[in-house]
Every structure is written in structure tokens, then in C-alpha cells.
Design an enzyme around this catalytic site. Structure first.
Site, PDB file in Angstrom:
ATOM      1  N   HIS A   1      18.234  38.451  22.357  1.00 58.43           N
ATOM      2  CA  HIS A   1      16.870  37.946  22.477  1.00 58.43           C
ATOM      3  C   HIS A   1      16.892  36.436  22.620  1.00 58.43           C
ATOM      4  CE1 HIS A   1      17.893  37.809  18.183  1.00 58.43           C
ATOM      5  NE2 HIS A   1      17.106  36.756  18.093  1.00 58.43           N
TER       6      HIS A   1
ATOM      7  N   CYS B   1      15.963  32.664  11.054  1.00 60.33           N
ATOM      8  CA  CYS B   1      17.065  32.588  12.017  1.00 60.33           C
ATOM      9  C   CYS B   1      16.678  31.582  13.098  1.00 60.33           C
ATOM     10  CB  CYS B   1      17.369  33.956  12.630  1.00 60.33           C
ATOM     11  SG  CYS B   1      16.103  34.588  13.751  1.00 60.33           S
TER      12      CYS B   1
END
Length: 671
Positions: free
Chosen positions: A65, A187
Site C-alpha cells: 500500500h 506506521c
């Protein structure tokens, strides 16, 4: 969710053998739907995200992603692989691959939807239903939440993963009074791992009879934990790969600080660890426990060598701005006032507004003061990389002592490591509750500074100073073949990883010599900068000479690479190396070695640590220096053209409505 994925974005027979091929195959479907405008540009962004941290999860799931300027709308593509594809998960290949594409400016609503998918991936019933889906529309409906997920039980359903294949987690026994935990997950992208770690921790806490409140600091923003919940918490878990925002809220609590993947893969173990710390009375203040995630030593399974490299790179990364600003100011002072400007009196006492020499002296003296911070900053931030803020004071003190005893750059390295290690050792000592609040602010800096000062002044400072002097003398004596060999080695290192750790080691070696400049160290600095300019210049030249060997995106990047290379920004070649590392990196290294060798052979010198061609007037033997750069650039460009020309050309995917260029075979995908 139905707007993010349709049946056209599902491939239940994904035949790709590598994660790069899988990403390309799914991205092509996005291009065909008009969701991605530039296939290669988008894949470069996916690869850059993957380089930060593998996106493979336990249970056979891969979630490549990224956020990208080449994405027109938030999009999700799904692929199911019969053979499995390696995405770096600890338990093996992934058979369920989700490619998540978010625009660079995606709104919170879409990102919240994507985060909800990330949470659902931790549900075994959901993933089992995807493995048994018979058609693309059925899989798309499951992902979109339009079709109910049947329980994973009974005949005809997909059996859950065998018990022995699931990662074993330690059992947690619940107490009569629930143990309370607050956690923060984050993240770099803030789309997937952030929410998966939260879901994993919540499930483990529920199974253990533990109360938990999780703050997800993702791309969709974050809602702060209730201050009352933080105050009542018995322990804190940080599962993150970017700095925790407002970390001071959790001061005085037993804390476990790990990477976000640990929160996904071993949540029960983290709960056991934080409970153990609470029972032993081990309090880790946010400023005291571990390095910030950006510079952290990494997961516990990382070896000492890897952690040492990250600690050193932490110091080097903070040192570079001081080097660049101070070094360039010194160089400008020399350029305006000549090499006797270092003998000028202090400008605080003698300054004439209309005299160039006074301005030259001003620049030189400002630069000298900035440059004087080089070793203390290096030592301070090595210690910071190891032990966070409590390491700063002993690190800076040790670096200053290194300068005092003439231990130089090597002394700074040693002082930083000693300071960080001392702080970590002190933090392991169990202290009374009354002292915990002042440990990171008073006690740890005080004791660590005493230890570091004693060792640097009385034990290792003078031996390191002798070693530093020996290295300085060796550099001064370099000539002939020895100098050329050193130039080759430095050139190879500068071009190996294009701004990465190996490149930084070579650059730090050169900059360290500028702290005690002599003829040899100035030659090394010249060779390092010349070699670092070669990769982007070579890629720019190659895209100009043989543009048909490169994609349209690479040709556009090639235009920018002219400026980046001329400015000594090696990272300008990274897009090319990421797309084709086996051809680009060897070619870049060959050219860098040629340039480094020629620079040393021509006895070129450089007093500025940065600047590229813009500091040519400050270079000794400037014409020969430019010849060395041109020679290396031509070697690299020729090699990359030769290597790319020798491969079988691969068809390029073009979105509908885009006309392929002549003589370039392309496959047009209908929207």
C-alpha cells in the site's frame, strides 16, 4: 467501500511469482479503471513504501500500500494466489494480496474505510470466506461488506489454519481485578499496519481478560485517549514505526516500546511483558526507554550489527546539517578572503563594513563555530539513537571531551556509544517509586555524564587521539597507487546504496577528515563528492541519449536528475535503481569507482563538504575534477544503456485513451 473495489479489481487466479509482479498485475487493473494515472510512478511509490518495512502479515496476508500523487481516488485491488507470494511475513508466503492505493491528499472518510478493512483482515472468518469465494463479484462483495461472512465451521466451509501453523502466543491469566493497558499504534503510511496492530492488541486483551484502550495515530487523524484512561492505566504499549505524538502523556508508566509489526504478530507476548514490568515496578518514561522509532534499533530479532549501524546512522544524520552549513561557510570565507583568512582577528572586535576581508572573516568564523559542533552532535545523537533524550547530555559531554583531548571524529563515535550504553544500563536498575519521576531528567544524565567523562578523560580518550593522529598522518601520506585504490573504494561505497548506510559511512569518513584538515583529507572529500554526483548525472545522460530504454516516468525523472546530480544529491538516482537495481546499481558503482580513482590521481582537493558543481571555485585542480566527474558519468551511462539494451523489452501498460509512442511495444488496456 463499494466505491473502492469492484469485480474488475479482483483477480482470483493471481499468477505472479514475486511481490513486484503481483503489485504490477493488480495496479494494471487500477490503471484500466482510471484510478491510477501513471503505472510506473505508482509502482515506484509502492516499492518505496515496501522498502520501509515489508507488508507481509501472518496468516497468509500481504498488504502492499502507499499514498501516491498518481492515484485519482482511493482504490483497493484484491488478488488470490494459489502458490503464495513472499511479502516478508515471518510465517511464509501470502495467498491473499490487497493492494491499497490512496491519493496523496485522501480525505479522512476514505482513509477510515481503508483502516476498517485493515481491522477486518485480523478476522479469521473474513479471510476464510475470501479463500473460498467462487467468483470475483462474490469476493468484491465480501470485501465491500455487502455479503455476510459465514462462520468458519461446518461442512463446506474453509477450515481455519491448522493450530500448529498459527504463531504460538503465551497464555495470559486474567486477574480478578482487570489489568488496564493503554496503547498507541502507528506506521509510516498510517493506512493498514496501524489499525491491524490495534485490532490484534484488542483481541489479545479480550482473550486475556485485560482492559485496553488503543489510540491509532493513522492517516485519518487520531482521537486522543481519555486522560482518565491514561491516568488509570497500569501499563503502556507503543507499537509504532513513527514517533508517538504527545508521548509525554504516558510518563511514569511501565512501558513496552516495539515496532508496529510486533503489535500485529505477538500481541499477547507484549501484554505479558508490560504486566511483568508493572509487577516488578519497572517504569520507563517516554523520554527514557528506547530510541525514537525513526532511529530505533529495530525489532528484537535484529542482530547487534544491524542495531549498531542504525545507532551510528542516527548520529550521522543529525551531524550532516552542521557539516553542510559550517563547511560551506568556511569554504566561502576562503573563496572571498583567501587561505590566510583563518588568521584574521575576531570579527566581534575588528569588522569593517566596506571591506571584503571582514565579510570573509565573518563567514569563516561563523562556519568555524558551526563546524565545532560536529563531533558533539555526532556523539550526542548516537546516544540519542540508543537511549532517547536521556542520552543527549552524556553524549554531547563525551563529544566535547573528544575535542578537548584531540580524539576527533573517532572519539565522538566512541563517546556516543559509551553514553548510550551507560544510559541503557542505568535504566535497567530498579529504583524506588519516589525517584522514578526525576530519573530521566536528573539522575540518568548526571550519572551517565560522570561515567562518560571519566572514561573519555582518563581511560580511552588519549589512545583514541593517538589513533586519530595516525589516521590523519596516513591520509597525508597517501599518494600514487594507494590513493587511487582508496578513491576506487570510496567511489564504490558512495554509489552502492545512493544515500543509504554505506554511502553515509563513506561520506562520514570524508567529513570526519575535515575536522582536522590536511592535504590527504581534502583529497578524500573531493573524491567522495565527485563519486556521489555520478549516479544521477549518469541516469540523466542515459535517458537523454537512449530514452526508448526507459519509461515515460523515468525520462521525466531524468530531467530532474541533471540538477540533483550537479548538486551532489545521490538520491536522484533512487527511482531508477528501485525500478531496475540489477542494472542501475552496478553501472553506477563502476562510474563512481572511475571518478573516485581519477579525482585522487589528479590530486583534487575540496574544503566544502557539499555543494556539487556550485563549489567548483573552492576545488583544487577544478578542470581535472570536472573531467573526473564527466568520465565516471559517461562510464555509468554507457553501462546502463548496454545492460538495458541487452534485455528483452517488456510490454508497457498504457491506460485507455493514451497513445503509445512509436517503436515502443505497449499493451493497451481498455477501461
Amino acid at each position: 467501500m463499494s466505491q473502492l473495489i469492484t469485480a474488475d479489481l479482483v483477480d482470483l487466479d493471481l499468477s505472479a511469482g514475486t511481490k513486484e509482479a503481483a503489485a504490477r498485475s493488480l495496479a494494471e487493473r487500477m490503471v484500466a479503471r482510471g484510478r491510477v494515472t501513471d503505472l510506473d510512478g505508482f509502482l515506484a511509490d509502492v516499492a518505496a513504501r515496501e522498502a520501509q518495512m515489508p507488508t507481509g502479515l501472518g496468516g497468509g496476508i500481504g498488504i502492499p500500500h502507499c499514498r501516491s500523487a498518481h492515484v485519482t481516488a482511493p482504490t483497493l485491488a484484491f488478488g488470490r494466489s494459489a502458490d503464495g507470494i513472499d511479502f516478508g511475513a515471518p510465517d511464509g508466503p501470502a495467498d491473499l494480496i490487497f493492494l491499497i492505493a490512496a491519493p496523496a491528499g485522501a480525505d479522512d472518510a476514505h482513509l477510515t474505510i481503508l483502516s476498517s478493512l485493515a481491522r477486518r483482515l485480523m478476522d479469521e472468518e473474513f479471510t476464510a470466506a475470501l479463500r473460498s469465494a467462487a467468483s470475483a463479484p462474490e469476493a468484491a462483495a465480501l470485501i465491500a461488506g455487502e455479503e455476510a461472512v459465514a462462520p468458519v465451521a461446518g461442512e463446506g466451509s474453509v477450515a481455519p489454519v491448522a493450530e500448529e501453523e498459527a504463531p504460538k502466543e503465551p497464555a495470559v491469566v486474567a486477574d480478578a481485578a482487570p489489568f488496564r493497558i493503554v496503547a498507541v499504534t502507528s506506521c509510516p503510511t498510517g493506512i493498514a499496519h496501524t489499525y491491524m496492530a490495534a485490532e490484534s492488541l484488542e483481541k489479545a486483551a479480550e482473550a486475556a481478560g485485560v482492559e485496553i484502550a488503543v489510540e491509532t495515530q493513522g492517516s485519518a487523524g487520531f482521537t486522543r485517549l481519555d486522560p482518565a484512561a491514561v491516568a488509570a492505566a497500569d501499563g503502556v504499549i507503543f507499537a509504532h514505526d513513527v514517533p508517538v505524538r504527545e508521548k509525554e502523556r504516558f510518563a511514569g508508566k511501565p512501558t513496552v516500546d516495539v515496532g508496529v509489526k510486533a503489535g500485529i504478530n505477538r500481541p499477547a507476548e507484549l501484554i505479558v511483558e508490560v504486566r511483568g514490568k508493572a509487577e516488578r515496578g519497572e517504569v520507563t518514561a517516554p523520554d527514557a526507554g528506547k530510541p525514537t522509532p525513526v532511529e530505533r534499533a529495530g525489532e528484537p530479532e535484529e542482530g547487534y550489527g544491524t542495531r549498531l549501524r542504525k545507532w551510528l546512522m542516527s548520529g550521522v544524520s543529525y551531524m550532516v546539517p552542521f557539516v553542510a552549513a559550517g563547511g560551506l561557510l568556511i569554504a566561502l570565507g576562503f573563496a572571498i578572503g583567501g587561505y590566510d583568512i583563518d588568521k584574521a582577528p575576531s570579527v566581534a572586535e575588528h569588522f569593517a563594513w566596506g571591506q571584503a576581508d571582514s565579510w570573509a572573516a565573518l563567514l569563516f568564523q561563523i562556519g568555524g563555530l558551526a563546524f565545532a559542533f560536529l563531533v558533539p552532535v555526532l556523539a550526542g545523537y548516537i546516544a540519542y539513537g540508543m537511549a532517547d533524550r536521556p542520552g543527549l547530555v552524556p553524549g554531547f559531554v563525551g563529544g566535547s571531551i573528544a575535542l578537548t583531548v584531540n580524539a576527533g571524529f573517532l572519539g565522538g563515535l566512541a563517546a556516543g556509544l559509551i553514553a548510550g550504553g551507560t544510559v541503557l544500563a542505568i535504566q535497567k536498575v530498579k529504583v524506588p517509586a519516589a525517584l522514578r519521576g526525576i530519573m530521566p531528567v536528573v539522575v540518568i544524565p548526571l550519572l551517565a555524564s560522570i561515567v562518560v567523562g571519566f572514561l573519555m578523560f582518563l581511560v580511552i580518550g588519549k589512545p583514541i587521539a593517538s589513533l586519530q593522529n595516525a589516521m590523519t598522518d596516513w591520509l597525508s601520506s597517501l599518494s600514487g597507487a594507494n590513493a587511487i585504490i582508496l578513491g576506487v573504494i570510496l567511489g564504490l561505497m558512495m554509489c552502492f546504496d545512493l544515500g543509504g548506510p554505506v554511502n553515509k559511512v563513506a561520506y562520514a569518513f570524508a567529513v570526519g577528515g575535515l575536522a582536522t584538515p590536511n592535504e590527504g583529507s581534502l583529497k578524500v572529500m573531493a573524491a567522495v563528492m565527485a563519486a556521489g554526483m555520478v549516479p544521477p548525472l549518469a541516469m540523466a545522460l542515459a535517458t537523454t541519449v537512449r530514452g526508448k530504454l526507459f519509461t515515460r516516468t523515468e525520462r521525466e525523472n531524468g530531467k530532474a536528475a541533471w540538477v540533483l546530480g550537479a548538486s551532489f544529491i545521490s538520491e536522484g538516482a533512487i527511482p531508477f535503481a528501485a525500478a531496475d537495481p540489477l542494472r542501475v546499481i552496478p553501472a553506477a558503482m563502476a562510474g563512481g569507482a572511475v571518478t573516485g580513482a581519477l579525482s585522487m590521481a589528479f590530486e583534487c582537493t575540496l574544503r566544502a563538504p557539499h555543494g556539487g558543481i556550485f563549489v567548483v571555485p573552492l576545488i583544487g585542480n577544478p578542470l581535472l575534477y570536472l573531467i573526473a566527474i564527466v568520465a565516471g558519468t559517461m562510464v555509468s551511462a554507457a553501462l546502463v544503456i548496454l545492460l538495458k539494451g541487452a534485455r528483452k523489452p517488456a510490454p508497457e501498460v498504457v491506460a485507455a485513451g493514451e497513445q503509445p509512442e512509436a517503436a515502443e511495444p505497449k499493451v493497451t488496456v481498455a477501461a
